[in-house]
Design a protein around this motif. Structure first.
Motif, short mmCIF file in Angstrom:
data_model
loop_
_atom_site.label_atom_id
_atom_site.label_comp_id
_atom_site.label_asym_id
_atom_site.label_seq_id
_atom_site.Cartn_x
_atom_site.Cartn_y
_atom_site.Cartn_z
N ILE A 21 0.82 -1.21 0.00
CA ILE A 21 0.00 0.00 0.00
C ILE A 21 0.86 1.27 0.00
O ILE A 21 0.58 2.23 -0.73
CB ILE A 21 -0.96 -0.03 1.21
N VAL A 96 2.60 -4.14 10.46
CA VAL A 96 2.74 -5.60 10.43
C VAL A 96 1.49 -6.22 11.04
O VAL A 96 0.85 -5.64 11.92
CB VAL A 96 3.99 -6.09 11.22
N SER A 150 -5.26 2.47 8.73
CA SER A 150 -5.70 1.57 9.80
C SER A 150 -6.16 0.29 9.11
O SER A 150 -5.43 -0.26 8.28
CB SER A 150 -6.80 2.24 10.63
P1 NDP Z 1 3.38 -4.86 3.36
O1 NDP Z 1 3.92 -5.95 4.23
O2 NDP Z 1 3.39 -5.06 1.89
O3 NDP Z 1 4.11 -3.47 3.71
C1 NDP Z 1 4.43 -3.12 5.03
C2 NDP Z 1 5.41 -1.97 5.00
O4 NDP Z 1 5.75 -1.61 6.35
C3 NDP Z 1 6.72 -2.30 4.29
O5 NDP Z 1 7.06 -1.24 3.44
C4 NDP Z 1 7.72 -2.40 5.43
O6 NDP Z 1 9.01 -1.98 4.98
C5 NDP Z 1 7.14 -1.40 6.44
N1 NDP Z 1 7.64 -1.65 7.78
C6 NDP Z 1 7.43 -2.76 8.55
N2 NDP Z 1 8.11 -2.64 9.70
C7 NDP Z 1 8.76 -1.45 9.67
C8 NDP Z 1 9.64 -0.79 10.57
N3 NDP Z 1 9.99 -1.33 11.74
N4 NDP Z 1 10.13 0.42 10.20
C9 NDP Z 1 9.81 0.96 9.01
N5 NDP Z 1 8.98 0.39 8.13
C10 NDP Z 1 8.46 -0.82 8.45
O7 NDP Z 1 1.89 -4.64 3.88
P2 NDP Z 1 0.70 -3.66 3.40
O8 NDP Z 1 1.13 -2.76 2.34
O9 NDP Z 1 -0.48 -4.51 3.22
O10 NDP Z 1 0.48 -2.86 4.75
C11 NDP Z 1 0.43 -1.45 4.81
C12 NDP Z 1 -0.53 -1.05 5.92
O11 NDP Z 1 -1.85 -1.43 5.53
C13 NDP Z 1 -0.26 -1.74 7.26
O12 NDP Z 1 -0.41 -0.79 8.29
C14 NDP Z 1 -1.37 -2.78 7.35
O13 NDP Z 1 -1.71 -3.06 8.68
C15 NDP Z 1 -2.49 -2.07 6.61
N6 NDP Z 1 -3.54 -2.95 6.10
C16 NDP Z 1 -3.24 -3.92 5.18
C17 NDP Z 1 -4.23 -4.78 4.74
C18 NDP Z 1 -3.95 -5.91 3.79
O14 NDP Z 1 -4.84 -6.77 3.62
N7 NDP Z 1 -2.81 -5.96 3.14
C19 NDP Z 1 -5.63 -4.62 5.20
C20 NDP Z 1 -5.82 -3.54 6.13
C21 NDP Z 1 -4.82 -2.75 6.55
P3 NDP Z 1 10.42 -2.64 5.40
O15 NDP Z 1 10.18 -4.09 5.65
O16 NDP Z 1 11.28 -2.36 4.20
O17 NDP Z 1 10.84 -1.86 6.60
#
Ligand code: NDP
Length: 255
Positions: A21, A96, A150
Motif C-alpha cells: 500500500i 505488520v 488503519s
Molecule cells: P506490506 O507488508 O506489503 O508493507 C508493510 C510496510 O511496512 C513495508 O514497506 C515495510 O518496509 C514497512 N515496515 C514494517 N516494519 C517497519 C519498521 N519497523 N520500520 C519501518 N517500516 C516498516 O503490507 P501492506 O502494504 O499490506 O500494509 C500497509 C498497511 O496497511 C499496514 O499498516 C497494514 O496493517 C495495513 N492494512 C493492510 C491490509 C492488507 O490486507 N494488506 C488490510 C488492512 C490494513 P520494510 O520491511 O522495508 O521496513
C-alpha cells in the motif's frame, strides 16, 4: 482547466514505501505532483522506487529508517524538511499483522505490532506536526494532511487478532482525536480502513496461520494496493474545505 498535478510544490512523506500500500501510494502521490519521501527499512527497495519515480518525471527522496526507533523516525522528518524545505502530507502505511492463538503467540510478535503499527506511527506524526501546521499556514493550498492506514480491524474486533485489533483501534482513535484537535489549524487527519489487500502483509505470519487465512479467503478477489492509493489520493487532493475523515474499503465479496 483541470489541474492534473494538484500536489505540485508539496512534499509527501510515505512510510511503508518499500512494499504494498505504501509503495502504491508513493507512486500515486508522485503522479499527482508531490515530491515524495520514501521511508522503510529496506534501502534497496526504496532506492529503486525513487529511481523509477524520477525516471518518470517525478521527484523522490529515499530515507531508510526503522520507525520503531523514535530518534530514527524523527530523523527522517528532520531530513525531509532540511533537504526539501517543507512537509505537507504524511501517509503512515508501515505496519505488520501477526495473527494467531493468543496463548501460543510469541510475545515478540505482539511487541512488534505495537512498536510498528502504533509507536512507529506516533513517532512520525509527532515529529511531523509542527511542519504540517506550518505548511497549512504558509502554503498556497492552506491545508496539510495526515492519512493513517488503519484497517477494518480498527473498527471490528475478531478472534485471534487481539493485538492487531488493539493497534488498529488505537490508530483509528488517535486519528479522530487529532482531527478534532487540528481542524481549526487546517491540518486534516484521515483514516483509511482497508479489508483484504494483496500485499506482502500476510507473508510475515507463521506458516500455519498464513495457510489458514489463505484458505479462508481463497475465493475472495482481493483489493490491489492501487485501490487504496486511489483513496489516499482522493483524501489529500481534496480542496481545503473538504475533510474526508474516514474511508472503509473492502473487496466486494469479503463479508
Ligand atoms: P506490506 O507488508 O506489503 O508493507 C508493510 C510496510 O511496512 C513495508 O514497506 C515495510 O518496509 C514497512 N515496515 C514494517 N516494519 C517497519 C519498521 N519497523 N520500520 C519501518 N517500516 C516498516 O503490507 P501492506 O502494504 O499490506 O500494509 C500497509 C498497511 O496497511 C499496514 O499498516 C497494514 O496493517 C495495513 N492494512 C493492510 C491490509 C492488507 O490486507 N494488506 C488490510 C488492512 C490494513 P520494510 O520491511 O522495508 O521496513
Amino acid at each position: 482547466m483541470l489541474d492534473t498535478t494538484p500536489l505540485r510544490s508539496t512534499v509527501a512523506l510515505v512510510t511503508g514505501a518499500s512494499s504494498g500500500i505504501g509503495q502504491a501510494t508513493a507512486r500515486r502521490l508522485a503522479a499527482e505532483g508531490a515530491t515524495v519521501v520514501l521511508v522503510a527499512r529496506r534501502q534497496d527497495r526504496i532506492d529503486l522506487l525513487a529511481k523509477e519515480i524520477v525516471e518518470q518525471g517525478g521527484d523522490a527522496l529515499a530515507l531508510a529508517a526503522d520507525l520503531t526507533d523514535a530518534v530514527a523516525a524523527a530523523g527522517v522528518v528532520a531530513a525531509t524538511v532540511e533537504q526539501l524545505g517543507r512537509l505537507d502530507t504524511v501517509v503512515n502505511a508501515a505496519g505488520v499483522m501477526l495473527l494467531g492463538d493468543s496463548a501460543q503467540a510469541p510475545l515478540h510478535e505482539w511487541q512488534q505490532m505495537v512498536d510498528v503499527n502504533l509507536k512507529g506511527l506516533l513517532h512520525v506524526t509527532k515529529a511531523a506536526l509542527p511542519h504540517l501546521v506550518d505548511a497549512a499556514t504558509t502554503s498556497p493550498r492552506q491545508v496539510a494532511d495526515v492519512v493513517n492506514i488503519s484497517s477494518i480491524a480498527g473498527r471490528f474486533a475478531i478472534p485471534n487478532a487481539a493485538v492487531y485489533n488493539a493497534t488498529k483501534f488505537g490508530v483509528t482513535a488517535a486519528t479522530e482525536s487529532w482531527r478534532q484537535e487540528f481542524a481549526r489549524r487546517n491540518v486534516r487527519f484521515s483514516v483509511v480502513e482497508p479489508g483484504l489487500v494483496e500485499t506482502e502483509l500476510m507473508s510475515h505470519q507463521q506458516a500455519p496461520v498464513r495457510e489458514r487465512m489463505e484458505a479462508r479467503f481463497a475465493d475472495v478477489e482481493q483489493l490491489r494496493p492501487d485501490d487504496i492509493a486511489e483513496a489516499v489520493a482522493y483524501v489529500v487532493t481534496s480542496p481545503r474545505r473538504r475533510a474526508v475523515a474516514e474511508i472503509v474499503i473492502r473487496p466486494t465479496d469479503q463479508v
